[in-house]
Design an enzyme around this catalytic site. Structure first.
Site, mmCIF file in Angstrom:
data_model
loop_
_atom_site.group_PDB
_atom_site.id
_atom_site.type_symbol
_atom_site.label_atom_id
_atom_site.label_comp_id
_atom_site.label_asym_id
_atom_site.label_seq_id
_atom_site.Cartn_x
_atom_site.Cartn_y
_atom_site.Cartn_z
ATOM 1 N N SER A 129 -25.792 -7.423 -23.950
ATOM 2 C CA SER A 129 -25.181 -6.566 -24.963
ATOM 3 C C SER A 129 -24.509 -7.379 -26.054
ATOM 4 O O SER A 129 -24.167 -6.861 -27.102
ATOM 5 C CB SER A 129 -24.136 -5.665 -24.305
ATOM 6 O OG SER A 129 -23.021 -6.449 -23.910
ATOM 7 N N GLY A 130 -24.295 -8.659 -25.765
ATOM 8 C CA GLY A 130 -23.543 -9.469 -26.720
ATOM 9 C C GLY A 130 -22.063 -9.525 -26.345
ATOM 10 O O GLY A 130 -21.304 -10.305 -26.898
ATOM 11 N N GLY A 131 -21.658 -8.684 -25.371
ATOM 12 C CA GLY A 131 -20.281 -8.722 -24.888
ATOM 13 C C GLY A 131 -20.062 -9.937 -23.997
ATOM 14 O O GLY A 131 -21.016 -10.625 -23.638
ATOM 15 N N VAL A 132 -18.811 -10.173 -23.636
ATOM 16 C CA VAL A 132 -18.465 -11.386 -22.898
ATOM 17 C C VAL A 132 -19.200 -11.475 -21.559
ATOM 18 O O VAL A 132 -19.798 -12.496 -21.232
ATOM 19 C CB VAL A 132 -16.931 -11.450 -22.643
ATOM 20 C CG1 VAL A 132 -16.579 -12.690 -21.847
ATOM 21 C CG2 VAL A 132 -16.172 -11.408 -23.943
ATOM 22 N N ASP A 133 -19.175 -10.377 -20.782
ATOM 23 C CA ASP A 133 -19.680 -10.457 -19.413
ATOM 24 C C ASP A 133 -21.182 -10.725 -19.363
ATOM 25 O O ASP A 133 -21.638 -11.633 -18.663
ATOM 26 C CB ASP A 133 -19.346 -9.171 -18.642
ATOM 27 C CG ASP A 133 -17.871 -8.842 -18.732
ATOM 28 O OD1 ASP A 133 -17.088 -9.763 -19.054
ATOM 29 O OD2 ASP A 133 -17.501 -7.683 -18.498
ATOM 30 N N SER A 134 -21.947 -9.931 -20.099
ATOM 31 C CA SER A 134 -23.403 -10.153 -20.019
ATOM 32 C C SER A 134 -23.778 -11.480 -20.668
ATOM 33 O O SER A 134 -24.729 -12.141 -20.243
ATOM 34 C CB SER A 134 -24.179 -8.986 -20.637
ATOM 35 O OG SER A 134 -23.936 -8.878 -22.012
ATOM 36 N N SER A 135 -23.027 -11.907 -21.672
ATOM 37 C CA SER A 135 -23.344 -13.185 -22.320
ATOM 38 C C SER A 135 -23.101 -14.356 -21.377
ATOM 39 O O SER A 135 -23.935 -15.266 -21.261
ATOM 40 C CB SER A 135 -22.488 -13.385 -23.577
ATOM 41 O OG SER A 135 -22.740 -12.370 -24.503
ATOM 42 N N HIS A 195 7.654 -7.431 -4.244
ATOM 43 C CA HIS A 195 6.335 -7.857 -4.736
ATOM 44 C C HIS A 195 6.416 -9.174 -5.506
ATOM 45 O O HIS A 195 6.819 -9.191 -6.669
ATOM 46 C CB HIS A 195 5.743 -6.766 -5.635
ATOM 47 C CG HIS A 195 5.362 -5.549 -4.866
ATOM 48 N ND1 HIS A 195 4.134 -5.407 -4.277
ATOM 49 C CD2 HIS A 195 6.070 -4.448 -4.535
ATOM 50 C CE1 HIS A 195 4.083 -4.249 -3.632
ATOM 51 N NE2 HIS A 195 5.251 -3.651 -3.773
ATOM 52 N N GLY A 222 0.842 -1.196 0.000
ATOM 53 C CA GLY A 222 0.000 0.000 0.000
ATOM 54 C C GLY A 222 0.870 1.236 0.000
ATOM 55 O O GLY A 222 2.059 1.164 0.316
ATOM 56 N N CYS A 233 5.353 -6.055 1.376
ATOM 57 C CA CYS A 233 5.684 -4.626 1.354
ATOM 58 C C CYS A 233 5.049 -3.908 2.560
ATOM 59 O O CYS A 233 5.403 -4.198 3.684
ATOM 60 C CB CYS A 233 5.251 -4.008 0.028
ATOM 61 S SG CYS A 233 6.066 -2.444 -0.270
ATOM 62 N N TYR A 234 4.083 -3.019 2.368
ATOM 63 C CA TYR A 234 3.450 -2.363 3.518
ATOM 64 C C TYR A 234 2.868 -3.406 4.470
ATOM 65 O O TYR A 234 2.896 -3.230 5.688
ATOM 66 C CB TYR A 234 2.352 -1.406 3.039
ATOM 67 C CG TYR A 234 1.586 -0.770 4.185
ATOM 68 C CD1 TYR A 234 2.045 0.401 4.786
ATOM 69 C CD2 TYR A 234 0.418 -1.352 4.682
ATOM 70 C CE1 TYR A 234 1.357 0.971 5.857
ATOM 71 C CE2 TYR A 234 -0.277 -0.790 5.747
ATOM 72 C CZ TYR A 234 0.202 0.365 6.326
ATOM 73 O OH TYR A 234 -0.484 0.921 7.386
ATOM 74 N N LYS A 263 -11.798 -11.097 -15.403
ATOM 75 C CA LYS A 263 -12.154 -11.283 -16.809
ATOM 76 C C LYS A 263 -11.704 -12.641 -17.364
ATOM 77 O O LYS A 263 -12.454 -13.336 -18.043
ATOM 78 C CB LYS A 263 -11.516 -10.163 -17.632
ATOM 79 C CG LYS A 263 -11.983 -10.088 -19.055
ATOM 80 C CD LYS A 263 -13.183 -9.203 -19.122
ATOM 81 C CE LYS A 263 -13.674 -8.990 -20.513
ATOM 82 N NZ LYS A 263 -14.858 -8.106 -20.493
#
Ligand code: XMP
Length: 509
Positions: free
Chosen positions: A219-225, A165, A51, A78-79, A365
Site C-alpha cells: 500500500s505504500g504504508g509503513v507496515d507493508s513496505s 502498574h 486484569g 496487580c491481578y 509499530k
C-alpha cells in the site's frame, strides 16, 4: 525470553513494550497456554499481567500452577500478584473502595526489584482487591497509605509481586523496576535488537517459503513496505508485490511507490491501475459504510485478478503487527478487535488458498520503524503517517467525484507541505484535510464567492485507539488556511477540528 501471561489488562501491550525497550524478547500468551508449551518456550522469567477479574470470582482466569515449580523468577502485577498469592496459599480480600490513580509508594527494602529505586516515589494503582495475608516465606517490600501490601517478594524462590502498574508512565521508577527484574533477577541479556530480528526473520522466511512464490499487497504504508523489503532480502525475485491504484490516493502517491520499490529496491511490483473502476462504482454513493464496502470489495477483486496473473503463487504475505494478533485472541475480546474490523480493507482473498506469511507478527509499530531503518529504508518511508485503506474517499464527505478529489488533493499537498516545514510531521500521528459537502459565502477581490468548506484534522496519538486534537500553533493554522483559500480553487473557508477520540474518531467517516 520472557513469557507474559495475559490476564486481560488494558496495559498488557505496554508490559511487552517495556520489556523490549530493555532489548529483551518477550511474548504474550493467554492463560490457557498449555504447560508443555510454557516449558518448551524455556522462558528466563514469567510476568503475570493485571486484569479486570477478581480472583475469587467464578471463572477468573488462571494459568497452570506448575509455573511456580519451574525454578524461574515470576513477577505478578496487580491481578497477577493476586493470582500468585492465591495460588501459593495467601489470601486476597476485597478492599472497601477501588483504588485508582497515583499513590505515594514507600519502599521498605531497596533491593531486588527495587534496587536503585528511590525510597519515596509514586506509583499508579488500579485495583479493587488487595492482599490480606501473604503466603509462607513472603514479605512486604513496599506500601502506600491505603495499601499495606503494595509489593511483596519471596527472595529465595525469586517470586515478586507489585500491586501497582510499573509499565505505565505514571509510575516514574517503573522502568527501572522492570529492568531489575529482567537483569538482576532473571539474568536476561540484551540480545533483542532489530539487527538480530532481521537476521532470524530472513532465515525463517527462507525455511518456510523454500523456492515458492510469495505475493504481497503493497500500500505504500509503513507496515507493508517494511514487510516487502524484509521479504525481498530473504527471497529476492520470488516476492511479487501488487500495488492497487484505487483512484483515491494522495497526489503523486502511486508514482512515489513505483519509484521507491521498483527503482530503488528492485522489487517485483505489479501496478494495477484501477482508479476508473473504483470511481465508477462510487458514483452517487454518499453513505460512509457503503463507500467502505465498495472499496474493500473492489480491492479484493482487483488484487485477485493481478495475483492470478502470477503463475504458481503459494504464499500470501501481510504486514500484520503484534497488537492485531494479541487483540484478535484476547481472552476478553476487548472492544479493540471490533473497532478495527472495518479497517482491514482488503481482508484475505480466502478463495486463493494461499498460506500466510506474516513476518512482522511479533513486532510493535515502533519496532517496525526501527526494523525499516535497519533494512536501509529512508526516514521518509518509515515515518509515514498512517493512511486509511479507503483513502481520500472517506475524507470527502458525501459523493466522491473527480472534481472534489482534485480539490482535496491540492489542499492536502499544501497542508502536508506546511506541516513538514514546521517540523511537525513526525510528532503528529496524522494530519489531513477533509472536504465538506457544505458551501459558505465569502468574498474574494470584490466578488462574492459561494464555495466549499475544508476542515483540517491533526491529532496526536500512540496507537490510534485514543487521540487528542493537536495544539498546532495558531500562526501555522493561519498560514495553512491562507494558502489553501488562495491557492485551491473551490475552497473559500477553512475550519480546524478540535474533537478528540473518543468520542469522535480520527477519520470523519
Ligand atoms: P478511526 O477513524 O477509527 O481510525 O479513529 C483509527 C486509525 O485507523 C485508520 N483507518 C483505517 N486504516 N483502513 C485502514 O487501513 C481503514 O479502513 C481505516 N479507517 C481508519 C485511521 O486513519 C486512523 O489512523
Amino acid at each position: 525470553m520472557i513469557l507474559i501471561i495475559d490476564f486481560g489488562s488494558q496495559y498488557n501491550q505496554l508490559i511487552a513494550r517495556r520489556v523490549r525497550e530493555h532489548h529483551v524478547y518477550c511474548q504474550i500468551e493467554p492463560p490457557d497456554i498449555g504447560f508443555d508449551r510454557i516449558e518448551a518456550l524455556r522462558p528466563e522469567g514469567i510476568i503475570l499481567s493485571g486484569g479486570p477479574a477478581s480472583i475469587y470470582e467464578k471463572g477468573s482466569p488462571r494459568v497452570d500452577r506448575r509455573i511456580f515449580d519451574l525454578n524461574i523468577p515470576v513477577l505478578g502485577i496487580c491481578y497477577g500478584l493476586q493470582f500468585m498469592m492465591d495460588a501459593l496459599g495467601g489470601e486476597v480480600i476485597r478492599s472497601e473502595r477501588r483504588e485508582y490513580g497515583f499513590a505515594e509508594l514507600r519502599i521498605r527494602t531497596p533491593e531486588g526489584i527495587f534496587s536503585g529505586v528511590r525510597r519515596d516515589t509514586r506509583c499508579w494503582m488500579s485495583h479493587g482487591d488487595m492482599i490480606g495475608r501473604l503466603p509462607k516465606g513472603f514479605r512486604v517490600t513496599a506500601s502506600t497509605p491505603s495499601t499495606n501490601v503494595a509489593a511483596a517478594e519471596h527472595p529465595v524462590r525469586r517470586f515478586y509481586g507489585l500491586q501497582f502498574h510499573p509499565e505505565v508512565v505514571h509510575t516514574p521508577e517503573g522502568k527501572r523496576m522492570l529492568g531489575n527484574f529482567l537483569f538482576r533477577i532473571c539474568g536476561c541479556r540484551k540480545t533483542w535488537t532489530m539487527k538480530s530480528f532481521a537476521r532470524d526473520a530472513v532465515q525463517e522466511i527462507r525455511e518456510k517459503v523454500g523456492d515458492g512464490k510469495v505475493i504481497l499487497g503493497l500500500s505504500g504504508g509503513v507496515d507493508s513496505s517494511v514487510a516487502a523489503v524484509l521479504l525481498h532480502q530473504a527471497i529476492g525475485r520470488q516476492l511479487h508485490c501488487v500495488f492497487v491504484d484505487n483512484g483515491v490516493l494522495r497526489e503523486g502517491e502511486a508514482r512515489k511507490v513505483r519509484d521507491v520499490f521498483r527503482k530503488h529496491f528492485h522489487i517485483n511490483l505489479r501496478y494495477a491501475r484501477a482508479g476508473k473502476l473504483f470511481l465508477d462504482r462510487l458514483k452517487g454513493v454518499g453513505e460512509p459504510e457503503r463507500k467502505r464496502k465498495i472499496i474493500g470489495r473492489t480491492f479484493i477483486e482487483v488484487f485477485e485478478k493481478e495475483a492470478r496473473r502470477i503463475q504458481g503463487v503459494r504464499f500470501l504475505a501481510q504486514g500484520t503487527l503484534y497488537p492485531d494478533i494479541i487483540e484478535s485472541r484476547s481472552a476478553f475480546g476487548g472492544p479493540s478487535a471490533v473497532i478495527k474490523s472495518h479497517h482491514n480493507v482488503g481482508g484475505l482473498p480466502k478463495k486463493m488458498h494461499l498460506s500466510l506469511v506474516e513476518p512482522l507478527r511479533h513486532l510493535f509499530k515502533d519496532e517496525v520503524r526501527l526494523l525499516g531503518r535497519e533494512l536501509g529504508m529512508s526516514d521518509e518511508l518509515v515515518w509515514r503517517q498512517p493512511f486509511p485503506g479507503p483513502g481520500l474517499a472517506i475524507r470527502i464527505i458525501g459523493e466522491v467525484t473527480a472534481k472534489r478529489l482534485g480539490i482535496l488533493r491540492k489542499a492536502d499537498v499544501i497542508l502536508m507541505d506546511e506541516i513538514r516545514a514546521a517540523n511537525l510531521y513526525r510528532r503528529l500521528w496524522q494530519s489531513f484535510a477533509v472536504l465538506l459537502p457544505v458551501k459558505s459565502v465569502g468574498i474574494m477581490g470584490d466578488q462574492r464567492t459561494y464555495e466549499n468548506i475544508l476542515a483540517i484534522r491533526a491529532v496526536t496519538s500512540d496507537d490510534a485507539m485514543t487521540a487528542d486534537w493537536a495544539r498546532i500553533p495558531h500562526d501555522l493554522l493561519g498560514r495553512i488556511a491562507n494558502r489553501i483559500i488562495n491557492e485551491v480553487r473551490g475552497v473559500n473557508r477553512v475550519v480546524y477540528d478540535i474533537s478528540s477520540k473518543p468520542p469522535s474518531t480520527i477519520e470523519w467517516e
